[in-house]
Design an enzyme around this catalytic site. Structure first.
Site, PDB file in Angstrom:
ATOM      1  CE1 TYR A  57       7.669  -8.949  -9.784  1.00  0.00           C
ATOM      2  CE2 TYR A  57       7.258  -8.736 -12.144  1.00  0.00           C
ATOM      3  CZ  TYR A  57       6.986  -8.357 -10.842  1.00  0.00           C
ATOM      4  OH  TYR A  57       6.028  -7.399 -10.596  1.00  0.00           O
TER       5      TYR A  57
ATOM      6  CG  ASN B 207       5.707   0.303 -19.811  1.00  0.00           C
ATOM      7  OD1 ASN B 207       6.765  -0.195 -19.490  1.00  0.00           O
ATOM      8  ND2 ASN B 207       5.081  -0.039 -20.945  1.00  0.00           N
TER       9      ASN B 207
ATOM     10  CD1 TRP C  71      21.663   6.406 -21.024  1.00  0.00           C
ATOM     11  CD2 TRP C  71      21.025   4.574 -19.921  1.00  0.00           C
ATOM     12  NE1 TRP C  71      22.375   6.383 -19.856  1.00  0.00           N
ATOM     13  CE2 TRP C  71      22.008   5.261 -19.152  1.00  0.00           C
ATOM     14  CE3 TRP C  71      20.488   3.401 -19.425  1.00  0.00           C
ATOM     15  CZ2 TRP C  71      22.443   4.792 -17.915  1.00  0.00           C
ATOM     16  CZ3 TRP C  71      20.913   2.937 -18.192  1.00  0.00           C
ATOM     17  CH2 TRP C  71      21.892   3.616 -17.449  1.00  0.00           C
TER      18      TRP C  71
ATOM     19  NE  ARG D  54       9.025  -0.553 -23.599  1.00  0.00           N
ATOM     20  CZ  ARG D  54       9.671  -1.031 -24.653  1.00  0.00           C
ATOM     21  NH1 ARG D  54       9.121  -0.935 -25.870  1.00  0.00           N
ATOM     22  NH2 ARG D  54      10.855  -1.612 -24.516  1.00  0.00           N
TER      23      ARG D  54
ATOM     24  N   GLY E  54       0.781  -1.241   0.000  1.00  0.00           N
ATOM     25  CA  GLY E  54       0.000   0.000   0.000  1.00  0.00           C
ATOM     26  C   GLY E  54       0.802   1.275   0.000  1.00  0.00           C
TER      27      GLY E  54
ATOM     28  CG  HIS F   9      10.128   0.503 -14.348  1.00  0.00           C
ATOM     29  ND1 HIS F   9       9.557   0.279 -13.108  1.00  0.00           N
ATOM     30  CD2 HIS F   9      10.321  -0.714 -14.897  1.00  0.00           C
ATOM     31  CE1 HIS F   9       9.404  -1.025 -12.924  1.00  0.00           C
ATOM     32  NE2 HIS F   9       9.866  -1.647 -13.986  1.00  0.00           N
TER      33      HIS F   9
ATOM     34  CB  VAL G 195      -0.197   0.539  -7.900  1.00  0.00           C
ATOM     35  CG1 VAL G 195      -1.680   0.332  -8.201  1.00  0.00           C
ATOM     36  CG2 VAL G 195       0.615   0.429  -9.185  1.00  0.00           C
ATOM     37  N   GLY G 196      -0.246   1.540  -4.833  1.00  0.00           N
ATOM     38  CA  GLY G 196      -0.951   1.667  -3.560  1.00  0.00           C
ATOM     39  C   GLY G 196      -1.191   3.111  -3.178  1.00  0.00           C
TER      40      GLY G 196
ATOM     41  CE  LYS H 161       3.735  -9.379  -9.680  1.00  0.00           C
ATOM     42  NZ  LYS H 161       2.734  -8.800  -8.767  1.00  0.00           N
TER      43      LYS H 161
END
Length: 318
Positions: free
Chosen positions: A140, A169, A205, A212, A12, A183, A16-17, A144
């Site tokens: 990972y 993203n 870079w 995206r 949280g 990111h 996103v939380g 998921k």
């Protein structure tokens, strides 16, 4: 009066939380709802007893499950086994404990990295298990993916409603703005801040050509709350802007430069890899449910994120 809903949000205090908390505090909270945002300080979710103790304390009726062991490319390459084992433990404990405590609905958060490395575009919800994910973060990604397997198992064997969302993203306030292993968008925001402060070049870079789909964390929050209240499928749903709203890294960098009012020199370091050119996702399923949902314009959301980072630079994750 409607029955009281206690909604527990794991992870949280993350990107996103915090966005869900912001949206809840700014008009989305319903009178019968109590929202509880927890972090790793509240429980070790890779430990079953610790997870159960937290559920006993809060007695949630619904769960939004965001917590995960996360990291950038280099951490994933080095610790794929750790990412797999820890996330498997976290996810299994959260879902098993949710079932034990009679939680009515769980919404977990997946990632587009779970999709097969070799695939056709746009990717959609039916393609998750069509082949192995990219080898760089297989630990990972497979962990998921297993949330989807668990959700189907709990529904078929136990008859409960656990589901998952797959955002593209995500960016916004409270992101991880790490430069070397984070990111792209938060990294660009941190770079422009440092370049402006230090009077140095702003270095992008790669060539800037990869494309995206970016989703503002507060838009994602509104959509996740809708999923919690209204989405009844067990199958996951991609939460993303449309294909035509895909932007190049160059365009994203230009939006960051504009938002930060950067007047210095801009350099493309083409010795750095561009990475995957595109991984376009279809939001056709989302639009079938919410044809009129309005996403925050990209420039506006970038501006809000840049301003948040500038204001909170000393305490922001970086």
């Amino acid at each position: 009066m409607s029955e009281k809903q206690v909604i527990l949000v794991t992870g949280g205090t993350g990107l996103v939380g915090k966005a869900i908390e912001y949206v809840v505090q700014n008009g989305e909270k319903q009178p019968n709802e109590e929202w509880i945002f927890v972090s790793s300080k509240d429980a070790n979710l890779s430990d079953l007893a610790s997870t159960e103790a937290m559920f006993e304390k809060y007695k949630p009726t619904q769960v939004i499950h965001l917590a995960a062991m996360v990291g950038g490319l280099f951490k994933n390459l080095k610790y794929n086994l750790d990412f797999f084992r820890t996330n498997i433990q976290i996810n299994d404990n959260v879902l098993a404990t949710s079932y034990k405590f009679g939680v009515k609905k769980v919404v977990s958060c997946l990632s587009t990295c779970i999709f097969p490395d070799k695939t056709t575009y746009p990717i959609n919800e039916k393609m998750i298990h069509n082949g192995p994910p990219h080898d760089s973060n297989f630990g990972y990604s497979y962990a998921k993916r297993m949330i989807d397997v668990l959700n189907k198992g709990y529904n078929k064997q136990k008859g409960v409603n656990y589901t998952a969302v797959i955002p593209t993203n995500v960016y916004g306030p409270h992101d991880n703005f790490e430069l070397e292993d984070g990111h792209v968008l938060p990294g660009l925001i941190n770079k422009v801040y440092c370049a402006k402060r230090d009077g140095t070049d702003f270095v992008i870079w790669g060539t800037g050509s990869p494309r995206r789909q970016f989703i503002y964390s507060r838009d994602l929050a509104r959509l996740m709350i809708w999923v919690l209240r209204n989405y009844t499928e067990i199958e996951p749903i991609i939460l993303s802007v449309s294909e035509e709203d895909e932007v190049s890294i160059k365009e994203a960098a230009e939006a960051v430069l504009k938002a930060a009012d950067f007047k210095g020199n801009v350099v493309f370091d083409t010795s750095k890899s561009d990475g995957q050119f595109k991984k376009t996702a279809s939001n056709e399923k989302l639009r079938s449910y919410l044809p009129d949902f309005k996403f925050t314009p990209f420039d506006k959301a970038i501006k809000e994120t840049v301003e948040w980072f500038e204001t909170n630079y000393e305490t922001a994750r970086k």
